[in-house]
Structure formats: C-alpha cells, structure tokens
Design a protein around this motif. Structure first.
Motif, short mmCIF file in Angstrom:
data_model
loop_
_atom_site.label_atom_id
_atom_site.label_comp_id
_atom_site.label_asym_id
_atom_site.label_seq_id
_atom_site.Cartn_x
_atom_site.Cartn_y
_atom_site.Cartn_z
N PRO A 60 -4.47 3.38 1.62
CA PRO A 60 -4.38 3.70 0.35
C PRO A 60 -3.10 4.02 -0.35
CG PRO A 60 -6.24 4.85 1.06
CD PRO A 60 -5.54 4.48 2.41
N ASP A 61 -2.24 4.64 0.26
CA ASP A 61 -0.79 5.02 0.10
C ASP A 61 -0.05 3.81 -0.09
OD1 ASP A 61 -1.85 7.49 -0.73
OD2 ASP A 61 -1.30 8.49 1.10
N ASP A 62 -0.47 2.96 1.01
CA ASP A 62 0.76 1.62 1.00
C ASP A 62 0.31 0.47 0.40
OD1 ASP A 62 1.86 3.37 2.71
OD2 ASP A 62 1.00 2.75 4.57
N GLN A 63 -0.87 0.40 -0.34
CA GLN A 63 -1.62 -0.62 -0.78
C GLN A 63 -0.58 -1.22 -1.90
OE1 GLN A 63 -5.65 -0.33 -1.85
NE2 GLN A 63 -6.09 0.31 0.19
N GLN A 64 -0.55 -0.54 -2.87
CA GLN A 64 0.53 -1.04 -4.23
C GLN A 64 1.88 -1.55 -3.67
OE1 GLN A 64 -0.58 -1.13 -7.26
NE2 GLN A 64 1.22 -2.05 -7.70
N LYS A 65 2.38 -0.75 -2.83
CA LYS A 65 3.79 -1.40 -2.23
C LYS A 65 3.71 -2.55 -1.69
CE LYS A 65 5.75 -0.32 1.58
NZ LYS A 65 6.35 0.42 2.63
N SER A 66 2.57 -2.72 -0.74
CA SER A 66 2.50 -4.17 -0.37
C SER A 66 2.17 -5.27 -1.40
CB SER A 66 1.16 -3.98 0.84
OG SER A 66 1.33 -2.96 1.61
N ILE A 67 1.26 -4.95 -2.23
CA ILE A 67 1.12 -5.88 -3.45
C ILE A 67 2.44 -6.21 -4.15
CG2 ILE A 67 -0.04 -6.28 -5.46
CD1 ILE A 67 -2.32 -4.65 -4.43
N GLU A 68 3.23 -5.24 -4.35
CA GLU A 68 4.53 -5.63 -5.29
C GLU A 68 5.51 -6.37 -4.40
OE1 GLU A 68 5.85 -1.73 -6.29
OE2 GLU A 68 4.18 -1.45 -8.00
N LEU A 69 5.56 -6.01 -3.06
CA LEU A 69 6.63 -6.69 -2.04
C LEU A 69 6.05 -8.21 -1.94
CD1 LEU A 69 7.54 -4.20 0.41
CD2 LEU A 69 8.90 -4.94 -1.28
#
Length: 317
Positions: A60-69
């Motif tokens: 969950p803590d890495d999901q937003q970063k993955s989507i943005e990248l």
C-alpha cells in the motif's frame, strides 16, 4: 517450437527470479508470465488477474508512487523504472525492481507497456546490512577521540573522519582535495621527515604498519603534536590498496614529558656548586621559552611587600 520457447522463458525467469508482464493501456488488460506468479508465490488458477488485483499485490505504501512513475513514463515517453514491495499470497514481503518500455500506435497514442519484475530482496538485504554497518562505523568514529583517515594511493583520494574538524578545527573537503589539504598543514620542519617516512613505508612490500609523530596546524594557528598510526593493506602482489589510520593529539603528553625533562635538568644543575641562582633560573626560563616560542617568561619574588625581579633573560632590562 512455441512450446520450446515458452519452456526456455520459464527456465530463464526461474533462474533470474524474474517475471514478464504486459499492460494494455487502452483496455487495462494485464498479462503475467508464470514467473510473476512464482514471485508472488501464488497459483494462477487461484488468482483472478485484473488491474485492481495486480495493484493490490503492491505494498500500500508503494502503490501511489508506482502509478505516478508509470504515468510519467507514458506522458514523457521514457522507460519505466521503479523499486517497490510485493505482498505475496502468504504475507511475505519481497523487494522488486520493475522496468518497462512503453509502445505507441501509429498515431502516437500509448498502446501497451511491456516489462519485467525482478526479485531483488537478497540484494536489498545486503545493502541494508552494509548501510547499518556504515552507520555503526560512523557512530564509532564520532564517539572516538582520534581522527580516522583512509588513503587510496591509486587515486590519491583521502577520506577524513569528523574527528579532524572536532579535534583540530579542520574544514574537511572532497576526498580528492583532502590529501593536499592535510599535507599543507604539516609543520614545515616536519614535512621532509613525514613524507620520506610515509613513502618508504608504502614502498617496502612487506611493511604492513606505519607510525610517525609530528606537528599539524590547527585553525587557531597553533600546532598540535600528533601521533599517526596506520595499517597498510596490500594485495597478493604486495601492492598497496588502502592505508587506514588514526591521528591522536598527544600535545599534553608531549609538553608534560618536555617540562619533566626541563625540571630534571634544572635540578641536576642546581646541585652543582659553581652554578649561580640567576644562571639556574635563566636556563630554566630559556628552556621554557624554547618549548613555547610565543612566550616571554620571567620570575619575580614578593618579599616583605616588595616585588623583586629574579630572572627574565628574554625581556628588556
């Protein structure tokens, strides 16, 4: 032929701990190779693959970063690279390196992303341990009273620990500049001895230890007497790879021994009948002034409320 290619892919993915994935950017449909399911330790038959389920595998803590990248790679037409954590079906956490290339249709619209997941958990674990060891080493250096250094004779680079600033006020520079900096701070009268001693130690192929005592200039302008001790690390050919050492300020010990020697000399001189009181006192003050060049010393005596000058060989009469 197709079966052989698929078997080869599976074997390669298993050896490299990788998995191939494809994301259709128009329909959001996802394809995972067998290697991806092995990474998340799940059976394809028990996993309903879609965009949301694939996203849920990411921590969950890495999901937003993955989507943005991923969005950045698509919009800027660059390759996609990201490190993130996967949550396996059994709850185990794995560190994953994800890389992909974006493909576009004839009109320039993003069509699909083809990428690879790679399990880098062991590498991450090693890096974390190295980081912790480095932090412990730095804490040890900060806690110590000595000034630690490391020299690379191949590149002439010199690492200086924080002790050089704490103990001598030296403003530490880049590794490439530190060597010239330290050499410039060695007392002019000690430089020839210092450079010759250090050079000889590195030249002798069987020498593994070096030590020297000399003076180094502090930011106050005063010189500190230091003891420098180092281990010389060589390869199998006897070539020097690194030199790791520590400098200790021994000024207090140096002056204590010198003053102790002066006192001993004065006591011995005072036992000689031919030596006058003035000669003994003058000799004592001259030795003290020689030890402390900036000092001009005198001895006075207060007797019956009056001040009497006994000795002051360097002062105006």
């Amino acid at each position: 032929m197709l079966k052989e290619a698929e078997d080869l892919l599976n074997q390669t993915e298993e050896l490299a701990k990788t998995g191939t994935w494809i994301l259709n950017l128009k329909s959001n449909q996802i394809y995972w190779s067998a290697g991806v399911y092995k990474l998340i330790e799940s059976n394809p038959e028990n996993f309903e693959l879609n965009y949301n389920s694939a996203l849920s595998v990411i921590h969950p803590d890495d999901q937003q970063k993955s989507i943005e990248l991923m969005g950045k790679a698509i919009n800027e037409k660059t390759d996609y690279f990201n490190t993130k954590r996967f949550i396996c079906s059994n709850g185990k956490i794995k560190h994953i390196l994800s890389s992909a290339k974006v493909y576009y249709d004839l009109e320039g619209n993003p069509e699909k992303m083809v990428g690879v997941f790679q399990d880098i958990s062991k590498l991450t674990e090693i890096q974390q341990k190295e980081k912790e060891e480095t932090e412990r080493y730095e804490l040890m250096l900060d806690a110590g009273t000595e000034s630690v250094w490391e020299y690379n004779p191949q590149t002439k680079e010199l690492f200086l620990g924080k002790g050089f600033n704490r103990n001598f006020g030296i403003q530490i520079k880049d590794k490439k500049e530190n060597n010239d900096l330290i050499n410039s701070l060695i007392h002019p009268e000690d430089q020839e001895f210092y450079f010759k001693s250090f050079h000889n130690a590195l030249t002798l192929s069987d020498q593994k230890f070096w030590s020297a005592e000399y003076r180094i200039k502090k930011t106050t302008g005063d010189y500190a007497y230091v003891a420098n001790r180092a281990n010389i690390i060589r390869n199998d050919k006897g070539e020097v790879m690194r030199v790791i050492g520590a400098i200790k300020d021994i000024s207090s010990d140096y002056y204590y021994k010198k003053i102790e020697g002066i006192e001993k000399n004065i006591i011995e001189k005072s036992l000689k009948k031919e030596a006058s009181k003035e000669e003994i006192l003058n000799d004592f003050l001259l030795q003290i002034e020689d030890l402390f060049p900036k000092m001009k010393a005198s001895i006075v005596e207060i007797k019956e409320g009056k001040l009497y000058h006994l000795s002051g060989p360097s002062l105006d009469k």
